[in-house]
Design an enzyme around this catalytic site. Sequence first.
Site, mmCIF file in Angstrom:
data_model
loop_
_atom_site.group_PDB
_atom_site.id
_atom_site.type_symbol
_atom_site.label_atom_id
_atom_site.label_comp_id
_atom_site.label_asym_id
_atom_site.label_seq_id
_atom_site.Cartn_x
_atom_site.Cartn_y
_atom_site.Cartn_z
ATOM 1 N N LYS A 194 0.833 -1.210 0.000
ATOM 2 C CA LYS A 194 0.000 0.000 0.000
ATOM 3 C C LYS A 194 0.864 1.255 0.000
ATOM 4 C CE LYS A 194 -3.912 2.387 1.982
ATOM 5 N NZ LYS A 194 -4.917 2.533 3.055
ATOM 6 N N SER A 271 -5.239 11.975 -0.111
ATOM 7 C CA SER A 271 -5.615 12.412 1.240
ATOM 8 C C SER A 271 -4.586 13.348 1.850
ATOM 9 C CB SER A 271 -5.816 11.193 2.143
ATOM 10 O OG SER A 271 -4.630 10.415 2.228
#
Length: 320
Positions: A194, A271
Amino acid sequence: MPDINVLLVGTGALGSIYAWRLQEGGIHVTCVCRSNYTAVKSSGFRITSDKYGNHTYMPTRVVQSVDEAADTEYDFIIVCTKALPNISDNSHIIAPAIGPRTIILLIQNGIGIEQPFAERYPRTPIASVISYIDVSQPESGTIEHGTISSLLMGIYSNPDDLVRQRLDALSSVWNEQGALCKVVDDVQPYRWLKLVWNASFNTVSVVSGGNNTREMLDNPQCKELLRNIMREVYAIGEAATGKPLPERMGISGPDGFIEETDKRDVAVVPSMLMDYRARRPMEHDVILGRPLQVARQMGISAPYMEAVYAMLVMVEKTNL
């Protein structure tokens, strides 16, 4: 199913969706809310979801602090706060609610996020959890969710068969309620996987001047920078875990991540860029700082990550 009590700390956009799915499956969920406490306490979470439909979710209980929630024994404490160890060690905040049956689940980004909790709670089982979700909270208590909600978790400390069985049972509830969840024997390669996207697109979106994924990929020099950062993450992650990083949904390697992101119909605003624009602290320590520490320990050169990290820290200092 016997009564299961869950305490969810950091019930923002991400936490609200996973709490909602657990409660739909019959689990008692206490949500610790901070900035959104007033809105959620009075009206619940107003959720618009392409995957689950529109709903007003009222948690079993809404509190402002862990201290307020500590009158109950919890089977699971789920931590969904941002990981900001460069600012403070927040592992202490869940201490009042830790009980003899508690398993801690850390749904956080980055590398090394488990260590402060493992050191503070050496006898409490800890599960490291990776989340993929497209969700935001444009205003307090209002949640906008797309189609993605999946979790992948593994035991980090104090493993035994009973802990695994309990995690499997919790995973089954999420799966039954449409939030895909898988328990694996070794979660760390997936955590590094990730990081491939987070360490590149998230960080470069800020230091490039505030660009979304489409704008970054449309610039050939920026696209090559992203690819080089991804290569470095792969090299560090595979050295740290001692194995090749896995695939996710058929995606592997820098070219795979870039191609998949390039094909998306809607450009992504990472984000970290959202945090920068809102003048909130960014998770640069666990997304770049900690991985770079691992690289130095293993004698791996990562000049692209080093350069972006240096700029990101300076940019944040002038922004907060």
